[in-house]
Design a protein around this motif. Sequence first.
Motif, PDB file in Angstrom:
ATOM      1  N   GLN A 254      17.529 -11.063  -0.860  1.00 34.09           N
ATOM      2  CA  GLN A 254      16.159 -11.760  -0.942  1.00 34.09           C
ATOM      3  C   GLN A 254      15.022 -11.224  -1.781  1.00 34.09           C
ATOM      4  O   GLN A 254      15.015 -10.041  -1.511  1.00 34.09           O
ATOM      5  CB  GLN A 254      15.708 -12.376   0.323  1.00 34.09           C
ATOM      6  N   VAL A 255      14.441 -11.901  -2.329  1.00 42.81           N
ATOM      7  CA  VAL A 255      13.142 -11.397  -3.037  1.00 42.81           C
ATOM      8  C   VAL A 255      11.943 -12.011  -2.418  1.00 42.81           C
ATOM      9  O   VAL A 255      11.911 -13.156  -2.726  1.00 42.81           O
ATOM     10  CB  VAL A 255      13.215 -11.313  -4.681  1.00 42.81           C
ATOM     11  N   LEU A 256      11.057 -11.436  -2.356  1.00 42.04           N
ATOM     12  CA  LEU A 256       9.636 -11.902  -1.820  1.00 42.04           C
ATOM     13  C   LEU A 256       8.797 -11.600  -2.852  1.00 42.04           C
ATOM     14  O   LEU A 256       8.459 -10.432  -3.495  1.00 42.04           O
ATOM     15  CB  LEU A 256       9.219 -11.319  -0.578  1.00 42.04           C
ATOM     16  N   ILE A 257       7.999 -12.702  -3.434  1.00 40.92           N
ATOM     17  CA  ILE A 257       7.365 -13.037  -4.726  1.00 40.92           C
ATOM     18  C   ILE A 257       6.045 -13.462  -4.183  1.00 40.92           C
ATOM     19  O   ILE A 257       5.832 -14.518  -3.634  1.00 40.92           O
ATOM     20  CB  ILE A 257       7.651 -13.605  -5.972  1.00 40.92           C
ATOM     21  N   ILE A 258       4.933 -12.651  -4.151  1.00 41.49           N
ATOM     22  CA  ILE A 258       3.426 -12.908  -3.443  1.00 41.49           C
ATOM     23  C   ILE A 258       2.624 -13.306  -4.850  1.00 41.49           C
ATOM     24  O   ILE A 258       2.693 -12.393  -5.617  1.00 41.49           O
ATOM     25  CB  ILE A 258       2.916 -12.039  -2.768  1.00 41.49           C
ATOM     26  N   THR A 259       2.247 -14.364  -5.217  1.00 41.45           N
ATOM     27  CA  THR A 259       1.575 -14.844  -6.318  1.00 41.45           C
ATOM     28  C   THR A 259       0.525 -15.802  -6.352  1.00 41.45           C
ATOM     29  O   THR A 259       0.284 -16.382  -5.332  1.00 41.45           O
ATOM     30  CB  THR A 259       2.770 -15.463  -7.224  1.00 41.45           C
ATOM     31  N   GLY A 260      -0.291 -15.873  -7.443  1.00 41.93           N
ATOM     32  CA  GLY A 260      -1.246 -16.840  -7.283  1.00 41.93           C
ATOM     33  C   GLY A 260      -2.631 -16.428  -7.935  1.00 41.93           C
ATOM     34  O   GLY A 260      -2.565 -15.549  -8.699  1.00 41.93           O
ATOM     35  N   SER A 261      -3.724 -16.605  -7.389  1.00 34.24           N
ATOM     36  CA  SER A 261      -5.056 -16.035  -7.784  1.00 34.24           C
ATOM     37  C   SER A 261      -5.001 -14.382  -7.687  1.00 34.24           C
ATOM     38  O   SER A 261      -4.512 -14.054  -6.825  1.00 34.24           O
ATOM     39  CB  SER A 261      -6.052 -16.728  -6.957  1.00 34.24           C
ATOM     40  N   LEU A 262      -5.785 -13.997  -8.770  1.00 34.30           N
ATOM     41  CA  LEU A 262      -5.890 -12.519  -8.609  1.00 34.30           C
ATOM     42  C   LEU A 262      -6.958 -12.075  -7.431  1.00 34.30           C
ATOM     43  O   LEU A 262      -6.741 -11.009  -6.885  1.00 34.30           O
ATOM     44  CB  LEU A 262      -6.468 -11.835  -9.921  1.00 34.30           C
ATOM     45  N   TYR A 263      -7.770 -13.091  -7.217  1.00 36.04           N
ATOM     46  CA  TYR A 263      -8.683 -12.681  -6.085  1.00 36.04           C
ATOM     47  C   TYR A 263      -7.821 -12.810  -4.914  1.00 36.04           C
ATOM     48  O   TYR A 263      -8.144 -11.966  -3.868  1.00 36.04           O
ATOM     49  CB  TYR A 263      -9.743 -14.057  -5.921  1.00 36.04           C
ATOM     50  N   PHE A 264      -6.868 -13.571  -4.664  1.00 35.85           N
ATOM     51  CA  PHE A 264      -5.974 -13.448  -3.125  1.00 35.85           C
ATOM     52  C   PHE A 264      -5.241 -12.373  -3.430  1.00 35.85           C
ATOM     53  O   PHE A 264      -4.995 -11.644  -2.190  1.00 35.85           O
ATOM     54  CB  PHE A 264      -5.137 -14.786  -3.628  1.00 35.85           C
ATOM     55  N   LEU A 265      -4.810 -11.796  -4.655  1.00 39.26           N
ATOM     56  CA  LEU A 265      -3.779 -10.341  -4.780  1.00 39.26           C
ATOM     57  C   LEU A 265      -4.559  -9.340  -4.515  1.00 39.26           C
ATOM     58  O   LEU A 265      -3.936  -8.248  -3.933  1.00 39.26           O
ATOM     59  CB  LEU A 265      -2.964 -10.291  -6.106  1.00 39.26           C
ATOM     60  N   ALA A 266      -5.771  -9.526  -4.562  1.00 39.80           N
ATOM     61  CA  ALA A 266      -6.653  -8.190  -4.406  1.00 39.80           C
ATOM     62  C   ALA A 266      -6.990  -8.120  -2.969  1.00 39.80           C
ATOM     63  O   ALA A 266      -7.183  -6.966  -2.513  1.00 39.80           O
ATOM     64  CB  ALA A 266      -8.182  -8.440  -5.026  1.00 39.80           C
ATOM     65  N   GLU A 267      -6.986  -8.990  -2.187  1.00 45.14           N
ATOM     66  CA  GLU A 267      -6.866  -8.855  -0.612  1.00 45.14           C
ATOM     67  C   GLU A 267      -5.857  -8.668  -0.059  1.00 45.14           C
ATOM     68  O   GLU A 267      -5.575  -7.759   0.772  1.00 45.14           O
ATOM     69  CB  GLU A 267      -7.338 -10.313  -0.212  1.00 45.14           C
ATOM     70  N   VAL A 268      -4.589  -9.036  -0.634  1.00 41.83           N
ATOM     71  CA  VAL A 268      -3.142  -8.886  -0.123  1.00 41.83           C
ATOM     72  C   VAL A 268      -2.758  -7.709  -0.477  1.00 41.83           C
ATOM     73  O   VAL A 268      -2.404  -6.871   0.423  1.00 41.83           O
ATOM     74  CB  VAL A 268      -2.257  -9.936  -0.818  1.00 41.83           C
ATOM     75  N   LYS A 269      -2.998  -6.847  -1.430  1.00 41.41           N
ATOM     76  CA  LYS A 269      -2.286  -5.494  -1.921  1.00 41.41           C
ATOM     77  C   LYS A 269      -2.255  -4.338  -0.815  1.00 41.41           C
ATOM     78  O   LYS A 269      -1.567  -3.924  -0.391  1.00 41.41           O
ATOM     79  CB  LYS A 269      -2.444  -5.135  -3.240  1.00 41.41           C
ATOM     80  N   PRO A 270      -3.696  -4.142  -0.459  1.00 40.18           N
ATOM     81  CA  PRO A 270      -3.925  -3.156   0.325  1.00 40.18           C
ATOM     82  C   PRO A 270      -3.203  -3.279   1.779  1.00 40.18           C
ATOM     83  O   PRO A 270      -2.859  -2.337   2.402  1.00 40.18           O
ATOM     84  CB  PRO A 270      -5.441  -2.794   0.252  1.00 40.18           C
ATOM     85  N   LYS A 271      -3.215  -4.335   2.208  1.00 39.89           N
ATOM     86  CA  LYS A 271      -2.875  -4.758   3.682  1.00 39.89           C
ATOM     87  C   LYS A 271      -1.118  -4.829   3.640  1.00 39.89           C
ATOM     88  O   LYS A 271      -0.539  -4.308   4.377  1.00 39.89           O
ATOM     89  CB  LYS A 271      -3.497  -6.026   4.127  1.00 39.89           C
ATOM     90  N   LEU A 272      -0.806  -5.288   2.411  1.00 40.44           N
ATOM     91  CA  LEU A 272       0.616  -5.178   1.948  1.00 40.44           C
ATOM     92  C   LEU A 272       1.353  -3.812   2.201  1.00 40.44           C
ATOM     93  O   LEU A 272       2.316  -3.503   2.716  1.00 40.44           O
ATOM     94  CB  LEU A 272       0.934  -6.157   0.978  1.00 40.44           C
ATOM     95  N   LEU A 273       0.595  -3.070   1.423  1.00 39.23           N
ATOM     96  CA  LEU A 273       0.991  -1.580   1.501  1.00 39.23           C
ATOM     97  C   LEU A 273       1.118  -0.991   2.926  1.00 39.23           C
ATOM     98  O   LEU A 273       1.997  -0.249   3.195  1.00 39.23           O
ATOM     99  CB  LEU A 273       0.169  -0.664   0.545  1.00 39.23           C
ATOM    100  N   LYS A 274       0.069  -1.266   3.777  1.00 36.87           N
ATOM    101  CA  LYS A 274       0.055  -0.676   4.958  1.00 36.87           C
ATOM    102  C   LYS A 274       1.173  -1.278   5.830  1.00 36.87           C
ATOM    103  O   LYS A 274       1.731  -0.640   6.690  1.00 36.87           O
ATOM    104  CB  LYS A 274      -1.258  -1.022   5.767  1.00 36.87           C
ATOM    105  N   LEU A 275       1.529  -2.671   5.693  1.00 36.03           N
ATOM    106  CA  LEU A 275       2.619  -3.298   6.344  1.00 36.03           C
ATOM    107  C   LEU A 275       3.783  -2.782   6.004  1.00 36.03           C
ATOM    108  O   LEU A 275       4.636  -2.348   6.976  1.00 36.03           O
ATOM    109  CB  LEU A 275       2.580  -4.652   5.961  1.00 36.03           C
ATOM    110  N   LEU A 276       4.319  -2.401   4.835  1.00 38.87           N
ATOM    111  CA  LEU A 276       5.339  -1.804   4.342  1.00 38.87           C
ATOM    112  C   LEU A 276       5.451  -0.531   4.876  1.00 38.87           C
ATOM    113  O   LEU A 276       6.730  -0.018   5.147  1.00 38.87           O
ATOM    114  CB  LEU A 276       5.408  -1.803   2.924  1.00 38.87           C
ATOM    115  N   GLU A 277       4.357   0.251   5.066  1.00 36.60           N
ATOM    116  CA  GLU A 277       4.542   1.674   5.508  1.00 36.60           C
ATOM    117  C   GLU A 277       4.959   1.675   7.014  1.00 36.60           C
ATOM    118  O   GLU A 277       5.718   2.622   7.437  1.00 36.60           O
ATOM    119  CB  GLU A 277       2.989   2.442   5.558  1.00 36.60           C
ATOM    120  N   THR A 278       4.891   0.771   7.826  1.00 38.27           N
ATOM    121  CA  THR A 278       5.311   0.583   9.121  1.00 38.27           C
ATOM    122  C   THR A 278       6.548   0.080   9.347  1.00 38.27           C
ATOM    123  O   THR A 278       6.920   0.205  10.407  1.00 38.27           O
ATOM    124  CB  THR A 278       3.884  -0.268   9.761  1.00 38.27           C
ATOM    125  N   MET A 279       7.282  -0.239   8.293  1.00 36.88           N
ATOM    126  CA  MET A 279       8.338  -0.993   8.325  1.00 36.88           C
ATOM    127  C   MET A 279       9.636   0.065   8.455  1.00 36.88           C
ATOM    128  O   MET A 279       9.439   0.936   7.690  1.00 36.88           O
ATOM    129  CB  MET A 279       8.651  -2.017   7.489  1.00 36.88           C
TER     130      MET A 279
END
Length: 436
Positions: free
Chosen positions: A411-436
């Motif tokens: 499976q592939v997870l694609i998070i997409t849409g507004s750049l304003y949305f991705l600006a919020e997502v990316k730093p928290k996504l990276l932290k989530l991936l570090e804990t997995m």
Amino acid sequence: MFLTYEEAVAWIHARLRLGIKPGLSRMEWMMDRLGHPEKHFHSVHIGGTNGKGSTVTFLRSILEEQGYSVGTFTSPYFEQFNERISVNGKPISNDDIVRLVNVIKPLSDELEQTELGGPTEFEVITAMSLVFFGQLSSVDIVLYEVGLGGRFDSTNIINPLLSIITSIGLDHTAILGDTHEKIAFEKAGIIKSGVPIITAVHQSEALQVIKKKASVENADCFVLGEEFLVLNHQSIANGEEFDWKMGDQNWSCIQISMIGKHQIENASLAIMAAHLLNDKSQFVIDSTSIRKGIKKAYWPGRFEVINNYPTVIIDGAHNEEGIHTLVREVKKRYHDKEIHIVFAALRDKKLDGMIQELDAIASQITFVSFDFPRAATSKELYSISLSENKTENMNWETSIEEQLVHLRENQVLIITGSLYFLAEVKPKLLKLLETM
């Protein structure tokens, strides 16, 4: 007088209440009062519907590789507000922001009392950048990204060495018009007398508008597919490869690290720009710097593979053209995978067409909300989708965390849409991936 960075940025963002006010009269007023800083540096002006930020990045990387200091003015910011105004890819300091706001705010207050009215948020930030590059720094060249349209955009106060129009798509139609031809007319407003224009616009009616404007302005026009060509494109593991041809010059096996056919087009515009700048006596750019710079170029949030095992991608596909490009690339690279999509967007976009394309490739699609004045709610997005495998969640953090926990190898997870949305997502996504 602002003393802290937080106060200064809060004042800038408060200008959002004024919305969009097309026209250059307020910019001209401020520039006159500031001693015309926009006349004190070399620049390149980049407009278009999609691809502006990537083209800026490709050209910046080429120029940096050659040893030039390069300022950039881009929007929106992705991780930090300061990155709107950067030098060699490094955002200006918090102290610089405070200093610049303290220069512009008294002018804003004075302008507020005139018939012109107060400057918008974007006009304020543009004025700040012009003061910075024209009076506080000594960069060799500045790359200015158009905010909206071109003809009445506040960045159109500059007089560049050359201009670029990347593409034309049906975005911001309420302001720019509802046809490619009308939008091209607004974008072509950045074409100035005797200043070369480079473009990748392909719609015939839009291209004719640009060529006509170039002819009126006696500006040499360089069109991708006519004056210069991209040949033998192939996708490679970590990017794209292509040949570039102009006249008797034929460069083979140029590689970029950004993914997608559209990035080949953006890179080709940057190469053409480098050639034209090289013709100017004040710039020398060799082929080695072009090749190395193009390959090193990186722009966050554009089909960016955040994680490989499992595969997680973020992509700022914020309009119909962007979604179409994303879908094309997903079909090519991940046709044998299940596609899970998390999507958030602004309410003023053509959401039905965007969601319809995503529905067609998604094994599962989740609509989420995020904190932004013009953001659509997860329920609004959910109601538009016709997918049989759709869900909605107002809390995007919870939704993405759940998706990551259950994501399998196929499976592939694609998070997409507004750049304003991705600006919020990316730093928290990276932290989530570090804990997995």
